[in-house]
Motif scaffolding. Structure first.
Motif, PDB file in Angstrom:
ATOM      1  N   GLU A  30     -11.835  44.108  13.490  1.00  0.00           N
ATOM      2  CA  GLU A  30     -10.703  44.008  14.413  1.00  0.00           C
ATOM      3  C   GLU A  30     -10.284  42.565  14.665  1.00  0.00           C
ATOM      4  N   LEU A  31     -11.256  41.646  14.747  1.00  0.00           N
ATOM      5  CA  LEU A  31     -10.898  40.249  14.969  1.00  0.00           C
ATOM      6  C   LEU A  31     -10.064  39.722  13.807  1.00  0.00           C
ATOM      7  N   SER A  32     -10.459  40.079  12.591  1.00  0.00           N
ATOM      8  CA  SER A  32      -9.683  39.665  11.417  1.00  0.00           C
ATOM      9  C   SER A  32      -8.272  40.236  11.471  1.00  0.00           C
ATOM     10  N   ALA A  33      -8.162  41.480  11.927  1.00  0.00           N
ATOM     11  CA  ALA A  33      -6.853  42.132  11.966  1.00  0.00           C
ATOM     12  C   ALA A  33      -5.881  41.354  12.848  1.00  0.00           C
ATOM     13  N   LEU A  34      -6.313  40.991  14.063  1.00  0.00           N
ATOM     14  CA  LEU A  34      -5.393  40.272  14.950  1.00  0.00           C
ATOM     15  C   LEU A  34      -5.144  38.853  14.456  1.00  0.00           C
ATOM     16  N   ASN A  35      -6.147  38.223  13.862  1.00  0.00           N
ATOM     17  CA  ASN A  35      -5.910  36.899  13.279  1.00  0.00           C
ATOM     18  C   ASN A  35      -4.895  36.974  12.138  1.00  0.00           C
ATOM     19  N   MET A  36      -4.974  38.050  11.326  1.00  0.00           N
ATOM     20  CA  MET A  36      -3.976  38.253  10.270  1.00  0.00           C
ATOM     21  C   MET A  36      -2.576  38.394  10.871  1.00  0.00           C
ATOM     22  N   GLU A  37      -2.503  39.144  11.989  1.00  0.00           N
ATOM     23  CA  GLU A  37      -1.192  39.319  12.623  1.00  0.00           C
ATOM     24  C   GLU A  37      -0.616  37.985  13.079  1.00  0.00           C
ATOM     25  N   LEU A  38      -1.460  37.148  13.691  1.00  0.00           N
ATOM     26  CA  LEU A  38      -0.979  35.852  14.160  1.00  0.00           C
ATOM     27  C   LEU A  38      -0.525  34.990  12.988  1.00  0.00           C
ATOM     28  N   GLY A  39      -1.263  35.078  11.883  1.00  0.00           N
ATOM     29  CA  GLY A  39      -0.835  34.348  10.688  1.00  0.00           C
ATOM     30  C   GLY A  39       0.495  34.839  10.160  1.00  0.00           C
ATOM     31  N   ALA A  40       0.721  36.159  10.259  1.00  0.00           N
ATOM     32  CA  ALA A  40       1.989  36.735   9.788  1.00  0.00           C
ATOM     33  C   ALA A  40       3.156  36.260  10.652  1.00  0.00           C
ATOM     34  N   TRP A  41       2.981  36.267  11.989  1.00  0.00           N
ATOM     35  CA  TRP A  41       4.041  35.748  12.866  1.00  0.00           C
ATOM     36  C   TRP A  41       4.283  34.256  12.580  1.00  0.00           C
ATOM     37  N   TYR A  42       3.222  33.504  12.347  1.00  0.00           N
ATOM     38  CA  TYR A  42       3.359  32.068  12.046  1.00  0.00           C
ATOM     39  C   TYR A  42       4.230  31.852  10.812  1.00  0.00           C
ATOM     40  N   ALA A  43       4.123  32.791   9.858  1.00  0.00           N
ATOM     41  CA  ALA A  43       4.898  32.670   8.613  1.00  0.00           C
ATOM     42  C   ALA A  43       6.288  33.285   8.726  1.00  0.00           C
ATOM     43  N   GLY A  44       6.615  33.894   9.881  1.00  0.00           N
ATOM     44  CA  GLY A  44       7.960  34.427  10.077  1.00  0.00           C
ATOM     45  C   GLY A  44       8.070  35.937  10.050  1.00  0.00           C
ATOM     46  N   ALA A  45       6.953  36.648   9.912  1.00  0.00           N
ATOM     47  CA  ALA A  45       6.998  38.112   9.903  1.00  0.00           C
ATOM     48  C   ALA A  45       7.085  38.643  11.330  1.00  0.00           C
ATOM     49  N   ARG A  46       7.336  39.943  11.445  1.00  0.00           N
ATOM     50  CA  ARG A  46       7.229  40.654  12.731  1.00  0.00           C
ATOM     51  C   ARG A  46       6.068  41.628  12.554  1.00  0.00           C
ATOM     52  N   ALA A  47       4.955  41.344  13.228  1.00  0.00           N
ATOM     53  CA  ALA A  47       3.688  41.987  12.882  1.00  0.00           C
ATOM     54  C   ALA A  47       3.072  42.694  14.083  1.00  0.00           C
ATOM     55  N   MET A  48       2.120  43.602  13.791  1.00  0.00           N
ATOM     56  CA  MET A  48       1.411  44.320  14.841  1.00  0.00           C
ATOM     57  C   MET A  48       0.015  44.707  14.380  1.00  0.00           C
ATOM     58  N   VAL A  49      -0.823  45.080  15.351  1.00  0.00           N
ATOM     59  CA  VAL A  49      -2.091  45.743  15.073  1.00  0.00           C
ATOM     60  C   VAL A  49      -2.125  47.019  15.901  1.00  0.00           C
ATOM     61  N   THR A  50      -2.937  47.983  15.470  1.00  0.00           N
ATOM     62  CA  THR A  50      -3.180  49.194  16.250  1.00  0.00           C
ATOM     63  C   THR A  50      -4.680  49.409  16.334  1.00  0.00           C
ATOM     64  N   THR A  51      -5.175  49.748  17.516  1.00  0.00           N
ATOM     65  CA  THR A  51      -6.611  49.873  17.720  1.00  0.00           C
ATOM     66  C   THR A  51      -6.873  50.757  18.932  1.00  0.00           C
ATOM     67  N   SER A  52      -8.142  50.878  19.310  1.00  0.00           N
ATOM     68  CA  SER A  52      -8.533  51.543  20.541  1.00  0.00           C
ATOM     69  C   SER A  52      -9.373  50.574  21.374  1.00  0.00           C
ATOM     70  N   GLY A  53      -9.950  51.071  22.478  1.00  0.00           N
ATOM     71  CA  GLY A  53     -10.597  50.180  23.426  1.00  0.00           C
ATOM     72  C   GLY A  53     -11.682  49.305  22.834  1.00  0.00           C
ATOM     73  N   GLY A  54     -12.612  49.904  22.080  1.00  0.00           N
ATOM     74  CA  GLY A  54     -13.688  49.126  21.485  1.00  0.00           C
ATOM     75  C   GLY A  54     -13.187  48.098  20.504  1.00  0.00           C
ATOM     76  N   GLY A  55     -12.169  48.438  19.735  1.00  0.00           N
ATOM     77  CA  GLY A  55     -11.586  47.490  18.790  1.00  0.00           C
ATOM     78  C   GLY A  55     -10.841  46.372  19.489  1.00  0.00           C
ATOM     79  N   PHE A  56     -10.129  46.725  20.565  1.00  0.00           N
ATOM     80  CA  PHE A  56      -9.402  45.713  21.319  1.00  0.00           C
ATOM     81  C   PHE A  56     -10.370  44.716  21.950  1.00  0.00           C
ATOM     82  N   ALA A  57     -11.531  45.221  22.403  1.00  0.00           N
ATOM     83  CA  ALA A  57     -12.533  44.330  22.983  1.00  0.00           C
ATOM     84  C   ALA A  57     -12.946  43.256  21.984  1.00  0.00           C
ATOM     85  N   LEU A  58     -13.031  43.630  20.706  1.00  0.00           N
ATOM     86  CA  LEU A  58     -13.411  42.668  19.669  1.00  0.00           C
ATOM     87  C   LEU A  58     -12.282  41.707  19.329  1.00  0.00           C
ATOM     88  N   MET A  59     -11.074  42.016  19.749  1.00  0.00           N
ATOM     89  CA  MET A  59      -9.918  41.174  19.444  1.00  0.00           C
ATOM     90  C   MET A  59      -9.675  40.095  20.490  1.00  0.00           C
TER      91      MET A  59
END
Length: 561
Positions: free
Chosen positions: A246-275
């Motif tokens: 999950e941490l990699s997923a949100l870091n990927m999203e931030l990298g995508a926004w940095y490059a100009g994309a419109r990005a998202m992640v989807t998760t649940s409580g335990g995954g969000f805690a890791l983000m």
């Protein structure tokens, strides 16, 4: 009768999904309104899953305890439903499946296996039940034949033929049941209406918001959004990445926004805690981020396939340090689409994380909604062409700095997770630290609030307050009570609290909170921020959603005090 409640009970792997998909399409094309909810056990096969289908002559969008017809496909499929049965309930299925209850109800054996013996036994039981329901509700069989052919065409002509045969036998068996559901069809239903789930609503809204990148690690009940986006990736130009965690997923999203994309992640409580580390990074580097947080009961693994509104505090306070965020929580399928779309615009404009809070009940429910037109919806990207001397974190009156992306312009785009100067260079200067913190915290001053939705009397003495997926059940409960002194305030935007919140709550002599958690997290937020409390709190936290009947009872008890 305005609505009719059909419950299907069967083991995982018995094909309830086939019945749900086929029958919901039949109902929509036959002019009915319908709403479907599921209770799933956390196992691949076995157990007892149930599906409730409410068929109605008018819009319906809530779970009811009442069971008019229960179709049992597996052994021990009745026991957990006994409290919902009444003498008027009709229970049918194989005779050996009907012995599980001593509750008075009408039991009629249904010779499913015997009817399908020449086709291979119960392999086609789900299609037979679809035929049974088609006949009971006077749906068009020709429409069903077309849907069956489409659904099973890849499996070969023989499979299609056998399914149609099973469907026709189910229609004949319907004549043996002492039941005729008389529900008026809605001839005025808008052409182009669509049956869709909460999961699909979030996915459609994301696509409408211009999402072109999603990275997630699978975790129910949020995984369905990743699967939906991946299934539409080629058509809509979306990159869908299953991350290693999950941490990699949100870091990927931030990298995508940095490059100009419109990005998202989807998760649940335990995954969000890791983000949360990456969430705090988004706050520091002032990156847009859209996070779909699909709630389920905790703590820890909890009840992974049930529902709860238990993660509001997690969404509010996750991440180290202070930084602004926005939290939306849809209560209807239409809101699911609109708020998911809006999350991207809000994140992009204000350069903040936007969290879309849903739950298992919302995501797995399915309803019929009118056609939504996105033809006039424009996607406005807040990206600046950089010039030499560009300052990524320029101090501005609004707190929102011009956001550039690498390669678009001649400026250097620096972002830094350490405290930084306007140019994005690391600093430990105390005055700069204060200025940057103040800048970040005032960014939402110009946020356009999504106002609470008021249902019921405008001259209310009693106000029911809720958010997210409680919407449908509360609305129907108040409609059944028929009182002119009660209203319901539904909050699609739960944070920041809309500026009108205090005025809306102050008008009530009595305030009632309805939440699917044990502490009343939204009520506590209101008390903390506005110093306003509730006269009564109706809380549920057993993993199940509120039913209309229990809210009628519990709200009625409070009003009578």
């Amino acid at each position: 009768m305005k609505s009719y409640s059909v419950v299907l009970s069967g083991e995982a792997g018995q094909g309830l999904k086939t019945i749900e998909t086929l029958f919901m399409k039949l109902l929509r094309q036959s002019g009915y309104h319908a709403f479907m909810t599921k209770e799933l056990m956390s196992r691949v096969r076995g157990g007892n899953n149930t599906t409730e289908l409410r068929i109605s002559s008018g819009p319906v969008y809530a779970f009811t305890d009442r069971i008019d017809l229960l179709i049992v496909l597996g052994k021990k499929g009745i026991r957990r439903l006994e409290k919902r049965l009444s003498p008027d309930s009709l229970v049918t299925g194989e005779s050996g499946h009907l012995d599980d209850t001593g509750v008075p109800c009408r039991k009629v054996p249904l010779p499913v296996q015997e009817s399908l013996a020449d086709l291979g036994g119960t392999l086609y039981a789900n299609t037979l039940v679809s035929g049974l329901l088609c006949a009971l509700f006077s749906c068009n069989p020709e429409t069903a034949y077309s849907l069956i052919s489409t659904q099973f065409s890849k499996k070969g002509a023989d499979i299609v033929k056998n399914n149609i045969t099973a469907f026709n036998r189910g229609m004949k068996l319907a004549k043996t049941l002492p039941l005729r559901a008389v529900i008026e069809k809605d001839t005025s239903a808008e052409a182009g209406s669509k049956a869709l789930s909460g999961t699909e609503a979030v996915g459609i809204g994301a696509l409408a918001g211009g999402c072109n990148f999603i990275a997630s690690y699978p975790m129910s009940p949020g995984t369905g959004v990743l699967a939906f986006m991946a299934s539409h990736a080629d058509k809509y130009g979306v990159i869908a990445e299953q991350a290693e965690d999950e941490l990699s997923a949100l870091n990927m999203e931030l990298g995508a926004w940095y490059a100009g994309a419109r990005a998202m992640v989807t998760t649940s409580g335990g995954g969000f805690a890791l983000m949360t580390e990456a969430l705090s990074l988004a706050g520091c580097i002032e990156s847009p981020a859209v996070i779909h947080l699909a709630q389920r009961p905790g703590p820890a693994t909890g009840l992974p396939t049930r529902t709860e509104q238990g993660d509001l505090n997690l969404a509010l306070y996750a991440g180290h340090g202070d930084f602004p965020r926005v939290i939306y929580a849809p209560g209807t399928l239409q809101e699911g689409i609109e708020l998911a779309r809006r999350a991207f615009d809000t994140a992009d404009e204000f350069q903040v994380p936007v969290i879309l809070l849903t739950d298992q009940y919302f995501l797995d429910s399915e309803g019929i909604i009118p056609k939504m037109d996105f033809a006039h919806t424009s996607i406005r990207q807040h990206i600046t062409e950089t010039a030499p001397g560009y300052r990524r974190y320029a101090l501005t009156p609004s707190g929102i700095s011009p956001r550039g992306i690498p390669g678009y312009g001649k400026g250097i785009v620096r972002v830094d997770s350490d405290e930084h100067t306007e140019e994005g260079l690391i600093t430990e200067d105390a005055d700069v630290r204060t200025a940057m913190t103040d800048k970040r915290m005032k960014k939402l001053a110009e946020l356009q609030d999504i106002e609470p939705v008021l249902t019921g009397s405008r001259d209310y003495d009693t106000l029911v307050v809720g958010w997210g997926s409680t919407y449908g059940a509360v609305c129907e409960a108040l409609e059944r009570q028929g009182r002119k002194d009660i209203a319901f305030a539904h909050f699609p935007q739960v944070y920041p609290l809309p500026k009108s919140t205090k005025a809306i709550l102050s008008r009530a002599k009595r305030r009632i909170l309805v939440e699917n958690n044990v502490t009343g997290q939204f009520g506590n937020l209101i008390r903390q921020e506005l110093l306003m409390d509730f006269n009564a709190r109706i809380l549920k936290y057993n993993g199940m959603q509120f039913s209309v009947e229990e809210l009628v009872q519990k709200i009625g008890e409070v009003v009578q005090l």
